[in-house]
Design a protein around this motif. Structure first.
Motif, PDB file in Angstrom:
ATOM      1  N   UNK A  98     -11.767  -5.260   5.205  1.00 33.91           N
ATOM      2  CA  UNK A  98     -11.832  -6.116   6.401  1.00 33.91           C
ATOM      3  C   UNK A  98     -11.190  -5.446   7.605  1.00 33.91           C
ATOM      4  N   UNK A  99     -11.594  -5.881   8.766  1.00 36.48           N
ATOM      5  CA  UNK A  99     -10.916  -5.474   9.987  1.00 36.48           C
ATOM      6  C   UNK A  99      -9.726  -6.418  10.223  1.00 36.48           C
ATOM      7  N   UNK A 100      -8.770  -5.937  10.983  1.00 36.90           N
ATOM      8  CA  UNK A 100      -7.594  -6.751  11.274  1.00 36.90           C
ATOM      9  C   UNK A 100      -7.872  -7.703  12.438  1.00 36.90           C
ATOM     10  N   UNK A 101      -8.865  -8.557  12.221  1.00 35.90           N
ATOM     11  CA  UNK A 101      -9.212  -9.614  13.170  1.00 35.90           C
ATOM     12  C   UNK A 101      -8.829 -10.948  12.540  1.00 35.90           C
ATOM     13  N   UNK A 102      -8.350 -11.867  13.350  1.00 37.23           N
ATOM     14  CA  UNK A 102      -7.887 -13.151  12.825  1.00 37.23           C
ATOM     15  C   UNK A 102      -8.496 -14.289  13.632  1.00 37.23           C
ATOM     16  N   UNK A 103      -8.874 -15.334  12.920  1.00 34.63           N
ATOM     17  CA  UNK A 103      -9.383 -16.556  13.550  1.00 34.63           C
ATOM     18  C   UNK A 103      -8.699 -17.750  12.896  1.00 34.63           C
ATOM     19  N   UNK A 104      -7.769 -18.334  13.641  1.00 37.53           N
ATOM     20  CA  UNK A 104      -7.021 -19.494  13.156  1.00 37.53           C
ATOM     21  C   UNK A 104      -6.352 -19.205  11.818  1.00 37.53           C
ATOM     22  N   UNK A 105      -5.692 -18.057  11.743  1.00 36.48           N
ATOM     23  CA  UNK A 105      -4.938 -17.698  10.553  1.00 36.48           C
ATOM     24  C   UNK A 105      -5.767 -17.143   9.419  1.00 36.48           C
ATOM     25  N   UNK A 128      -7.922  -2.089  15.032  1.00 36.79           N
ATOM     26  CA  UNK A 128      -8.117  -3.167  14.076  1.00 36.79           C
ATOM     27  C   UNK A 128      -8.961  -2.761  12.869  1.00 36.79           C
ATOM     28  N   UNK A 129      -9.358  -1.493  12.806  1.00 39.22           N
ATOM     29  CA  UNK A 129     -10.259  -1.055  11.736  1.00 39.22           C
ATOM     30  C   UNK A 129      -9.591  -0.123  10.740  1.00 39.22           C
ATOM     31  N   UNK A 130      -8.789   0.806  11.230  1.00 35.46           N
ATOM     32  CA  UNK A 130      -8.230   1.850  10.371  1.00 35.46           C
ATOM     33  C   UNK A 130      -6.814   1.492   9.932  1.00 35.46           C
ATOM     34  N   UNK A 131      -6.543   1.728   8.669  1.00 35.27           N
ATOM     35  CA  UNK A 131      -5.259   1.319   8.106  1.00 35.27           C
ATOM     36  C   UNK A 131      -4.158   2.353   8.337  1.00 35.27           C
ATOM     37  N   UNK A 132      -2.936   1.859   8.308  1.00 34.49           N
ATOM     38  CA  UNK A 132      -1.767   2.724   8.253  1.00 34.49           C
ATOM     39  C   UNK A 132      -1.639   3.247   6.828  1.00 34.49           C
ATOM     40  N   UNK A 133      -0.609   4.026   6.559  1.00 42.34           N
ATOM     41  CA  UNK A 133      -0.378   4.504   5.194  1.00 42.34           C
ATOM     42  C   UNK A 133      -0.209   3.326   4.241  1.00 42.34           C
ATOM     43  N   UNK A 134       0.552   2.329   4.674  1.00 45.47           N
ATOM     44  CA  UNK A 134       0.784   1.170   3.800  1.00 45.47           C
ATOM     45  C   UNK A 134      -0.501   0.385   3.575  1.00 45.47           C
ATOM     46  N   UNK A 135      -1.343   0.301   4.605  1.00 46.58           N
ATOM     47  CA  UNK A 135      -2.617  -0.383   4.443  1.00 46.58           C
ATOM     48  C   UNK A 135      -3.541   0.352   3.503  1.00 46.58           C
ATOM     49  N   UNK A 136      -3.537   1.685   3.596  1.00 42.51           N
ATOM     50  CA  UNK A 136      -4.372   2.487   2.705  1.00 42.51           C
ATOM     51  C   UNK A 136      -3.915   2.349   1.256  1.00 42.51           C
ATOM     52  N   UNK A 137      -2.616   2.341   1.053  1.00 46.50           N
ATOM     53  CA  UNK A 137      -2.077   2.168  -0.303  1.00 46.50           C
ATOM     54  C   UNK A 137      -2.459   0.798  -0.853  1.00 46.50           C
ATOM     55  N   UNK A 138      -2.385  -0.233  -0.010  1.00 51.35           N
ATOM     56  CA  UNK A 138      -2.781  -1.572  -0.464  1.00 51.35           C
ATOM     57  C   UNK A 138      -4.242  -1.575  -0.889  1.00 51.35           C
TER      58      UNK A 138
END
Length: 498
Positions: free
Chosen positions: A169-176, A229-239
């Protein structure tokens, strides 16, 4: 003699063939996809990583090989058109695995002068003939599902096992809530996998659910950066990688789980080090007096780099060497590390009287022999000589060196901040130039900012004197330094900034 040599040659070739055979008998996991699978060169430039990089740490590499062939900017169409799939297909053998994730770039234009990477939406057989505006070639463009089918079918024809992922997913949020792609590329990937008998992991749903469990405030600037909002950090990639592993364990018929480590130790990424040397305007300080070196870490991607502040209050370019502090740092430096140097505030002190910290002015090779009050003789050099010593000894170890002019004192005259261009600021610049180090004129850059703020606001940075800053002033200086590091485009440290 010729016969003996021939026998040895045969034995060597036989051993080589045996070793090669043993290596090729191990199955290989190939990952293909876009930048969310492998970002850039896979070295975390800009703090961004794809999940294909940490995935290797979950597997027993004595039993299985892993190769990440993903490339940023590609779609299911262009990964094939650019010839990236062919080398993978050529190497595939029975028992190998292909983990594939496409979709983030498939929604682009089918034909334009920028990227021309889009595919027709859906899983149907419709197509569109184009004359590619970039390549100039006549091309038949198919649906996303059509391209995914080709990867699956061709992998299976070679005896390999395809595993299809729904795009993260992208890091987009709609009402939580995090929007899913189950009605687009995630859903289409699932449909094609089912139709072609391939394994499927709904990585989109798994990761979106985990993001919602953590909450937006614990995801942005942690798993993703606010700037992307598309590409992960190191922690996001590990997740993401960990959720793929979770998905593999849930696939009853997929034997890939047999190669997973029972207790993987994830150390990702390997960190480089930034060493800082200087005086009290750089050192960590205490509750009331803080140097910028203490605050610099906040502007660095600390998942990829470690900031080690070795600055010490009261030191000059001379005494930092005399007291053995530099030897301690030098022993810790390794190739690929970075060294930040700022001295000058104390170099104007006494040369032959306590505190014995003054250096000779200028850049020359002149010296002065003194006798300290402990009866120990010392040969004192110029400020430029000491700075050159730091630079050259660090560079000999493969370290990138950045010389920084001293932060300005809170001394004003006619509405202007006192500068040091004619002394330690100018000499610092000259030392960097002569010894091929990077240079940042922090003195003038901060002085310019101070003058725009005005003396009254700047006064709040200096709690007790005109030299030492508080935490707020130190953070201001650290942020300013970071802005200047970004401008050093040939110095790779700029790639480790948040």
């Amino acid at each position: 003699m010729t016969r003996i040599a021939s026998i040895f040659l045969v034995l060597i070739l036989a051993l080589g063939c045996t070793n090669q055979k043993d290596d090729t008998t191990k199955p290989t996991i190939y990952t293909i996809g876009d930048s969310t699978v492998k970002n850039g060169q896979g070295d975390g430039a800009g703090g961004l990583w794809g999940w294909g990089d940490p995935l290797v740490q979950y597997f027993d590499t004595t039993k299985v090989n892993l190769e990440n062939h993903a490339l940023g900017g590609t779609s299911s169409r262009t990964f094939r058109d650019k010839g990236l799939w062919q080398p993978v297909l050529y190497k595939l053998k029975p028992g190998d695995y292909v983990l594939m994730q496409f979709g983030h770039n498939d929604s682009g234009a089918v034909n334009d002068t920028i990227r021309a990477r889009g595919t027709i939406k859906g899983t149907g057989e419709e197509s569109e003939e184009i004359d590619n505006l970039i390549t100039g070639k006549h091309e038949i463009v198919h649906s996303y599902g059509w391209y995914m089918r080709q990867y699956i079918r061709e992998a299976k024809e070679k005896g390999a096992i395809p595993v299809v992922m729904a795009p993260i997913p992208r890091n987009d949020w709609e009402e939580g809530k995090v929007p899913r792609n189950n009605n687009s590329y995630g859903g289409w990937a699932k449909t094609v996998a089912a139709e072609e008998g391939a394994f499927f992991i709904d990585l989109n749903e798994k990761m979106a659910s985990e993001m919602e469990n953590r909450g937006e405030e614990n995801v942005t600037e942690v798993l993703f950066f606010s700037r992307d909002h598309t590409h992960t950090s190191a922690k996001g990639a590990v997740l993401a990688a960990s959720l793929i592993v979770e998905g593999l364990k849930e696939l009853d018929q997929c034997k890939l789980k047999n190669y997973l480590l029972e207790d993987p130790k994830i150390s990702f990424p390997v960190k480089k080090k930034v060493f800082i040397i200087g005086d009290s305007t750089v050192a960590n300080g205490n509750d009331s007096i803080v140097g910028w070196g203490r605050e610099l870490w906040a502007f660095m991607d600390t998942t990829r780099i470690e900031v080690i502040n070795k600055a010490r209050g009261g030191r000059s370019s001379r005494t930092y060497i005399y007291e053995g502090l530099w030897d301690e740092v030098l022993q810790q430096l390794s190739a690929g590390d970075f060294l930040l140097i700022q001295f000058g505030h104390n170099d104007g002190g006494n040369i032959d009287k306590a505190k014995y910290r003054g250096s000779l002015p200028g850049m020359g090779n002149e010296t002065q022999d003194i006798l300290r009050n402990d009866s120990i003789p010392e040969t004192v050099h110029t400020y430029g000589w000491y700075m050159g010593t730091y630079i050259n000894q660090a560079k000999e170890k493969g370290v990138s060196v950045i010389v920084i002019s001293m932060i300005p004192r809170n001394i004003w005259k006619d509405g202007k901040v006192e500068r040091v261009d004619g002394s330690y600021g100018g000499w610092a610049k000259e030392a960097a130039g002569q010894n091929e180090a990077y240079f940042i004129d922090l003195n003038n850059v901060i002085a310019d900012k101070y003058e725009k703020m005005g003396a009254e606001k700047v006064k709040a940075f200096f709690p007790g004197d005109h030299t030492h800053t508080n935490a707020v002033g130190a953070k201001f200086n650290a942020e300013t330094l970071t802005e200047q590091i970004k401008n050093l485009r040939t110095c790779s440290l700029h790639r480790y900034l948040n």
